[in-house]
Design a protein around this motif. Structure first.
Motif, PDB file in Angstrom:
ATOM      1  N   ASN A 255       0.844  -1.194   0.000  1.00 14.37           N
ATOM      2  CA  ASN A 255       0.000   0.000   0.000  1.00 14.37           C
ATOM      3  C   ASN A 255       0.887   1.255   0.000  1.00 14.37           C
ATOM      4  O   ASN A 255       1.637   1.476   0.960  1.00 14.37           O
ATOM      5  N   PRO A 256       0.819   2.073  -1.042  1.00 13.82           N
ATOM      6  CA  PRO A 256       1.729   3.218  -1.141  1.00 13.82           C
ATOM      7  C   PRO A 256       1.473   4.279  -0.078  1.00 13.82           C
ATOM      8  O   PRO A 256       0.359   4.408   0.447  1.00 13.82           O
ATOM      9  N   ILE A 257       2.512   5.031   0.232  1.00 13.68           N
ATOM     10  CA  ILE A 257       2.447   6.154   1.169  1.00 13.68           C
ATOM     11  C   ILE A 257       3.021   7.377   0.463  1.00 13.68           C
ATOM     12  O   ILE A 257       4.151   7.333  -0.032  1.00 13.68           O
ATOM     13  N   VAL A 258       2.239   8.460   0.415  1.00 14.71           N
ATOM     14  CA  VAL A 258       2.751   9.725  -0.129  1.00 14.71           C
ATOM     15  C   VAL A 258       3.298  10.534   1.041  1.00 14.71           C
ATOM     16  O   VAL A 258       2.574  10.852   1.989  1.00 14.71           O
ATOM     17  N   LEU A 259       4.582  10.856   0.997  1.00 17.30           N
ATOM     18  CA  LEU A 259       5.210  11.609   2.079  1.00 17.30           C
ATOM     19  C   LEU A 259       4.810  13.081   1.996  1.00 17.30           C
ATOM     20  O   LEU A 259       4.830  13.683   0.930  1.00 17.30           O
ATOM     21  N   MET A 260       4.440  13.637   3.164  1.00 17.74           N
ATOM     22  CA  MET A 260       3.930  15.005   3.197  1.00 17.74           C
ATOM     23  C   MET A 260       4.888  15.923   3.968  1.00 17.74           C
ATOM     24  O   MET A 260       6.060  15.588   4.143  1.00 17.74           O
ATOM     25  N   ALA A 261       4.413  17.060   4.440  1.00 15.77           N
ATOM     26  CA  ALA A 261       5.292  18.112   4.975  1.00 15.77           C
ATOM     27  C   ALA A 261       6.140  17.646   6.155  1.00 15.77           C
ATOM     28  O   ALA A 261       7.321  17.967   6.244  1.00 15.77           O
ATOM     29  N   ASP A 262       5.554  16.896   7.089  1.00 13.82           N
ATOM     30  CA  ASP A 262       6.278  16.473   8.296  1.00 13.82           C
ATOM     31  C   ASP A 262       6.952  15.114   8.141  1.00 13.82           C
ATOM     32  O   ASP A 262       7.227  14.425   9.126  1.00 13.82           O
ATOM     33  N   ARG A 263       7.243  14.729   6.913  1.00 13.62           N
ATOM     34  CA  ARG A 263       7.869  13.422   6.645  1.00 13.62           C
ATOM     35  C   ARG A 263       9.176  13.262   7.427  1.00 13.62           C
ATOM     36  O   ARG A 263       9.826  14.250   7.792  1.00 13.62           O
TER      37      ARG A 263
END
Length: 340
Positions: A255-263
């Motif tokens: 299941n993919p994870i899109v990394l966001m601002a607080d990665r």
């Protein structure tokens, strides 16, 4: 010279454009999730683009102004009102002492950005006042707002001539280029990642054709996606390396994870794709339960889109020079101490 938090909202924290240059120390970049809306709100409030704004998530706060101030709101439509009168987005607005700013029903988007002319006294850590919620540093005492908080304005407006300034600001005509708006998208533009060749052909096809649902286990660190499970052609062990806002990683469960601002600063999951920078604001305005799909573009196209957006911001900044000049005769500088 302050603002009183009557109610904090679901998650309201101060963010700027991020804590750049410290990932090698293990410090995440953070910053506003929707940097487009953050920058717009600042420019319309007569600030520099990197002044901290209040990032408001889904349910907005209730704030009482104890001194005159100019504000601007961009991003999600969370039905803002001043003294129960609806407020327009993307405009400079004068709030007077005693005024009450509230937010109501969510109409679109997930995050609104509230800019205060002249900014707020906040905790600067490593060159940024962005709030890092997991680390509890930066922003307002390293946390989201709470009932009873007092926000100190660095600049307030003189009561004399306030109505004159309000009238001048109301007459300012603001024309936003289409690329700076939040245009609805049927699919998020994405580049193939450096590890895309490690995935099966079927997984690549599924990633660029299937729909994915944003999981409830999503936050400012990353969006977990549910849908087609993506697989490597064969097991691989990868070294951890630096991460970026918009990188799409695929852990062992597929299941993919899109990394966001607080990665996190580094990661070792294979990277199947990377969201084009120009579409990160659209992604930031999505919420758990909504569905996403991805379409492939090449690097040159992504760079051109990014350049067009930056050129549009540059033109807007130049256009608003006269707006910034309006404030000078009415400003009063405060000398509160930044948080430590």
């Amino acid at each position: 010279m302050s603002i009183t938090v009557i109610a904090p909202g679901m998650l309201s924290s101060f963010q700027d454009r991020g804590r750049l240059g410290s990932q090698h120390l293990g410090v995440p970049v953070g910053g506003a999730m929707d940097k487009r809306a953050h920058r717009l709100a600042n420019l319309l409030a007569g600030n520099s683009e990197n002044e901290a704004t209040l990032e408001i998530t889904l349910t907005g706060p209730k704030l009482r102004f104890n001194a005159p101030c100019c504000i601007a709101i961009s991003g999600a439509d969370l039905s803002p009102s001043l003294n129960r009168q609806a407020l327009p987005a993307n405009r400079p607005i004068i709030a007077r002492a005693g005024d009450l700013l509230e937010f109501g029903q969510r109409k679109s988007g997930a995050r609104a950005y509230l800019a205060f002319h002249g900014g707020v006294d906040l905790w600067n850590v490593l060159g940024s006042v962005s709030t890092h919620l997991p680390g509890q540093f930066g922003g307002y005492h390293g946390r989201a707002l709470k009932k009873g908080d007092q926000l100190t304005l660095r600049t307030t407006l003189s009561g004399q001539g306030l109505e004159e300034l309000a009238a001048k600001l109301w007459n300012v005509r603001v024309y936003l280029p289409a690329i700076l708006g939040l245009m609805p998208r049927t699919a998020i533009r994405t580049l193939r990642g450096e590890h895309s060749s490690l995935f099966t052909v079927q997984s690549i096809k599924q990633f660029f054709s299937a729909e994915f649902r944003i999981s409830p286990q999503s936050n400012r660190m990353g969006y977990r996606l549910e849908g087609a499970r993506l697989a490597l052609a064969k097991p691989q062990q990868l070294l951890s390396e630096a991460t970026s806002f918009g990188t799409v990683q695929v852990p062992a469960d597929g299941n993919p994870i899109v990394l966001m601002a607080d990665r996190q600063t580094t990661g070792g999951y294979p990277k199947i794709a990377h969201v084009a920078t120009v579409d990160l604001p659209f992604l930031a305005q999505c919420m758990p339960g909504e569905t996403l799909s991805f379409t492939e573009i090449d690097l040159v196209s992504a760079q051109q889109l990014d350049s067009q957006r930056e050129e549009a911001f540059g033109r807007l900044h130049q256009t608003l020079t006269s707006l910034r000049d309006l404030f000078e005769p009415y400003q009063e500088q405060n000398h509160g101490q930044p948080q430590t």
